[in-house]
Write an enzyme that holds these catalytic residues in place. Structure first.
Site, short mmCIF file in Angstrom:
data_model
loop_
_atom_site.label_atom_id
_atom_site.label_comp_id
_atom_site.label_asym_id
_atom_site.label_seq_id
_atom_site.Cartn_x
_atom_site.Cartn_y
_atom_site.Cartn_z
CD GLN A 77 -2.45 -1.30 2.73
OE1 GLN A 77 -3.36 -0.52 3.03
NE2 GLN A 77 -1.98 -2.21 3.57
CG ASN A 78 4.12 1.30 2.38
OD1 ASN A 78 3.13 1.67 3.01
ND2 ASN A 78 5.00 0.45 2.88
CG HIS A 85 -2.76 2.47 -2.10
ND1 HIS A 85 -2.74 2.46 -0.71
CD2 HIS A 85 -3.89 1.80 -2.45
CE1 HIS A 85 -3.81 1.83 -0.26
NE2 HIS A 85 -4.52 1.42 -1.30
CB CYS A 92 -2.78 13.44 -22.77
SG CYS A 92 -1.20 13.29 -21.89
CB CYS A 100 -0.15 17.29 -23.70
SG CYS A 100 -1.37 17.03 -22.38
CB THR A 118 4.70 -1.61 16.47
OG1 THR A 118 3.72 -0.79 15.84
CG2 THR A 118 6.01 -1.55 15.67
CD GLU A 119 -0.75 0.08 16.99
OE1 GLU A 119 -0.63 0.57 18.14
OE2 GLU A 119 -1.17 0.71 16.02
CB CYS A 126 8.63 -4.74 10.20
SG CYS A 126 6.84 -4.67 10.39
#
Length: 310
Positions: free
Chosen positions: A140-141, A158, A169, A212, A276-277, A293
């Site tokens: 997702q980074n 993402h 364009c 363009c 971490t949680e 991690c």
């Protein structure tokens, strides 16, 4: 609670980026709660046998490299959170402010390097690839740190900070310029109280395609936008074939990515969460390893005694 039902690819391809699941899938992502194991020895047994490993990564793994996450307490740029700026409406209303925000994020990445977690993933992919085993990262980074670490099998669902898309364009292009345009030089300071630069739209990043000159936008998926159906089809294939899944540094609250690992767990595949949680999804998985991690992943992905290393 009803068990999770596999969400077909034709539905996934229509899902949008957001902090809550679409109404059509909210009742499909519940699993019977169970306490996950924290036994690294047991996880390593599955790891030793796995032929197709999917690693789903989120902001937590990059936070250990000092990358701002814009999440939780203190997660502001000036007085705004990411979800205030990372929207089509925000860009339409104030493209200068949005470009300042993304310019700041691009410039920050110039001083950031992959951490031990990124490197462990990339090394594992290379090593297992020589054994005919597959490792793929679904991230997702948007910071490209996995790519910088050497990961090759990478799905950036993402998008990327270092790609632009023309609003006229539609051309998507890599862009590593610093600054991305002269008008943004020295702009983007994140401190509260900083005044907007109010850059005229004609001086913001522009398309360089012949004839363009349209306004460029970051090639990232904003809140409320559809994810690329082609990438999601690839994600669907990887999830359908994997025999081990790791969820790394993700809060499991941004959809549709929050559905990916529960989908895999629903068909009996072992899923291990590294964070971490605990998260809302922790009890849906077979394993949970709490801690940075950069500490837990190198141990988890290290060469197993049963591996044949060429």
């Amino acid at each position: 609670m009803r068990p999770l039902q596999i969400v077909p690819s034709r539905l996934i391809s229509q899902l949008y980026c957001g902090l809550k699941p679409p109404a059509s899938t909210r009742n499909q992502i519940c699993l019977k709660m169970a306490r996950p194991s924290s036994s690294m020895a047991d996880f390593r047994k599955f790891f030793a046998k796995a032929k197709h490993i999917v690693i789903i990564s989120g902001a937590g793994v990059s936070a250990e490299s000092g990358v701002p996450t814009f999440r939780g307490a203190g997660g502001y740029w000036r007085k705004w959170q990411a979800q205030d700026l990372a929207t089509p409406l925000a860009f339409a209303h104030n493209p200068s402010r949005v470009w300042e925000f993304y310019h700041y994020r691009r410039e920050v990445m110039g001083s950031k390097e992959p951490n031990a977690g990124h490197r462990a993933i990339a090394e594992c992919e290379t090593r297992l690839g020589k054994q005919g085993r597959r490792v793929v990262v679904i991230t997702q980074n948007i910071d490209e740190l996995h790519r910088k670490a050497g990961t090759k099998n990478l799905l950036e669902i993402h998008g990327s900070l270092f790609k632009t898309r023309c609003t006229s364009c539609g051309v998507v292009a890599e862009n590593y310029k610093s600054p991305i345009c002269p008008a943004l030089s020295g702009k983007g300071a994140p401190e509260p109280g900083t005044q907007d630069a109010s850059i005229p739209v004609e001086k913001l990043p522009r398309c360089e395609e012949a004839g363009c000159g349209g306004l460029l936008r970051p090639h990232v998926v904003w809140f409320g936008e559809n994810l690329d159906p082609a990438i999601l089809e690839e994600v669907d294939r990887e999830l359908a074939h994997c025999d081990l899944c790791l969820v790394v540094g993700t809060s499991s609250v941004v959809y549709p990515a929050a559905m990916f690992a529960p989908q895999v767990a629903a068909r009996g595949v072992p899923v291990a969460e590294f964070n971490t949680e605990t998260t809302p999804a922790t009890n849906r998985f077979r394993f949970h390893f709490q801690g940075p991690c950069g500490t837990t992943l190198p141990e988890a992905l290290a060469c197993h005694e049963n591996e044949t290393v060429s």
